[in-house]
Design a protein around this motif. Structure first.
Motif, PDB file in Angstrom:
ATOM      1  N   ASP A 197       0.983  -1.128  -0.069  1.00 45.61           N
ATOM      2  CA  ASP A 197       0.101   0.151   0.009  1.00 45.61           C
ATOM      3  C   ASP A 197       0.922   1.198  -0.049  1.00 45.61           C
ATOM      4  OD1 ASP A 197      -2.284   1.528   0.071  1.00 45.61           O
ATOM      5  OD2 ASP A 197      -2.387   1.610   2.334  1.00 45.61           O
ATOM      6  N   ALA A 198       1.973   1.191  -0.920  1.00 44.79           N
ATOM      7  CA  ALA A 198       2.606   2.425  -1.051  1.00 44.79           C
ATOM      8  C   ALA A 198       1.793   3.713  -1.181  1.00 44.79           C
ATOM      9  CB  ALA A 198       3.684   2.264  -2.090  1.00 44.79           C
ATOM     10  N   ALA A 199       2.134   4.835  -0.586  1.00 48.89           N
ATOM     11  CA  ALA A 199       1.408   5.995  -0.881  1.00 48.89           C
ATOM     12  C   ALA A 199       1.567   6.432  -2.169  1.00 48.89           C
ATOM     13  CB  ALA A 199       1.899   7.048   0.055  1.00 48.89           C
ATOM     14  N   ALA A 200       2.613   6.211  -2.833  1.00 48.65           N
ATOM     15  CA  ALA A 200       3.067   6.642  -4.225  1.00 48.65           C
ATOM     16  C   ALA A 200       2.055   6.014  -5.169  1.00 48.65           C
ATOM     17  CB  ALA A 200       4.517   6.614  -4.624  1.00 48.65           C
ATOM     18  N   SER A 201       1.350   4.980  -4.773  1.00 50.50           N
ATOM     19  CA  SER A 201       0.821   4.121  -5.822  1.00 50.50           C
ATOM     20  C   SER A 201      -0.642   4.200  -5.532  1.00 50.50           C
ATOM     21  CB  SER A 201       1.101   2.737  -5.768  1.00 50.50           C
ATOM     22  OG  SER A 201       2.676   2.272  -5.817  1.00 50.50           O
TER      23      SER A 201
END
Length: 409
Positions: A197-201
């Protein structure tokens, strides 16, 4: 061109993976994703092609266990991380990696290789056939209504942080694996993949959320999702971005979808990977308002024809001789007699006259029971040599549920 192909060393992983990113356009993945793939990489099954000190080609494989028709879980090499730098394309680098990889798969005793293709046209020439499809949906929740089965109102829903729910979700997923061909039994470490759950994605969406369905104190289903808020002058137009949803029974599945459809401040649900026969299609009031799209998903390659065909069961009794062409893995070429039914099967070399003529690519496409041999014959890719042999074999290869791969690799 002078290049060296060799097994990857652990200390070369960063360089090797950066080459893969370059082959796919040069955009670096978020650190969380890169870290997970580094931990999951089986370096002893990973190949690097080097030109001097530069890595110019990458290919790997995961030691998967996959469900086949009949519910058996069999070893399968999950071909992955295949890339060639722009400077070395069309120079035989990919072919050399595919050759070495399939030879290794065979030496390990795995009768199947599987992959998801960024470019499906590439892998047919190496014997891979498109064996499953995935369905994307965009449900208009302002216009679509659900007709739910009895017992739906008895299902309790509870929001739980995704990591706290990880163990029960994985246990339920493991139960579901044997119910559908193409599903993967997740090995240790792979339970982290659904929680990436990467913030950038997130593309403007919330952090990942999880809702559990429960009955009589037991977890009967789950959905993991995010919410992407949006507003117009007339009001909210948010989106529920559904990541995955599984349930043990129809009522729990319907309860989860009803919860998602009723989410306040949203007008749609999107999901990019459901089976093509998903029960959702039977719950909605208007399937046209679900914006359904179908695309290829899992590509299957029979590395050992006899062992692969004997590993699954068949929906109807079958006794048929295939004449198989396989230029890339010539040990598969020749005639094979397949006999089997719902209890089991055998497939052995034979000198008998053939009933059907096809290539290993067609066997891969039909292997999981989604694509029929009849459809392949109608396209001119299977030749019937004995009357009624095609109908017999096609009926036997069918799966009651459409094959489906729940996540990429």
């Amino acid at each position: 061109m002078t290049t060296e192909s060799r097994v990857l060393r652990r200390d070369e992983w960063d360089t090797w993976y950066s080459t893969l990113e370059l082959a796919f356009g040069g955009v670096a993945e978020p650190a969380e994703e890169r870290e997970l793939w580094q931990e999951l990489t089986e370096v002893e099954r990973s190949i690097g092609v080097w030109d001097g000190g530069s890595c110019v080609g990458t290919a790997g494989a995961f030691s998967f266990r996959m469900c086949v028709p009949g519910g058996r879980i069999v070893p399968a090499a999950g071909v992955t991380m295949v890339g060639v730098t722009p400077t070395h394309r069309r120079q035989g680098v990919l072919r050399s990696m595919m050759r070495r990889q399939l030879d290794d798969v065979r030496a390990r005793g795995e009768s199947l290789a599987v992959l998801t293709a960024s470019d499906p046209a590439v892998y047919g020439r190496f014997g891979y056939g498109t064996a499953s499809e995935r369905m994307s949906v965009e449900v208009d929740t302002e216009r679509v209504r659900l007709t739910v089965p009895p017992g739906t109102d008895d299902v309790r829903l509870r929001l739980v942080p995704p990591r706290e729910a990880q163990e029960v979700c994985e246990a339920l997923y493991a139960e579901r694996v044997t119910t559908r061909p193409g599903m993967l039994a997740r090995l240790p470490g792979w339970e982290r993949l659904p929680l990436l759950d990467a913030a950038a994605s997130r593309a403007g969406a919330s952090p990942l959320q999880c809702v559990l369905a429960e009955r009589d104190g037991a977890v009967t289903g789950y959905a993991r999702y995010a919410v992407r808020p949006d507003w117009e002058a007339a009001g909210p137009t948010g989106t529920v971005v559904l990541r995955d949803v599984e349930a043990r029974d129809p009522a729990s599945y319907a309860a989860l979808w009803r919860f998602l459809c009723d989410m306040e401040l949203t007008v749609r649900i999107t999901h990019t990977n459901r089976p093509v026969d998903d029960p959702l299609l039977q719950l909605v009031s208007d399937v046209r308002r679900c914006n359904i799209r179908i695309r290829d998903q899992l590509h299957v390659r029979l590395v050992e024809v006899g062992a692969a065909l004997a590993a699954r069961t068949y929906a109807a009794p079958v006794d048929v001789v295939f004449e198989v062409a396989d230029a890339f893995c010539p040990w598969n070429g020749g005639r094979w007699r397949l006999t089997g039914d719902a209890r089991g099967a055998s497939c052995e070399p034979t000198g008998d006259e053939p009933d059907l003529r096809l290539s290993v690519r067609e066997l891969g496409a039909a292997y999981l029971g989604g694509c029929t041999l009849t459809a392949l014959a109608d396209a001119g890719r299977v030749q019937e040599l004995r009357p009624d042999a095609l109908a017999e074999a096609s009926a036997a290869f069918r799966s009651d549920r459409a094959p489906w791969l729940p996540h990429g690799f």
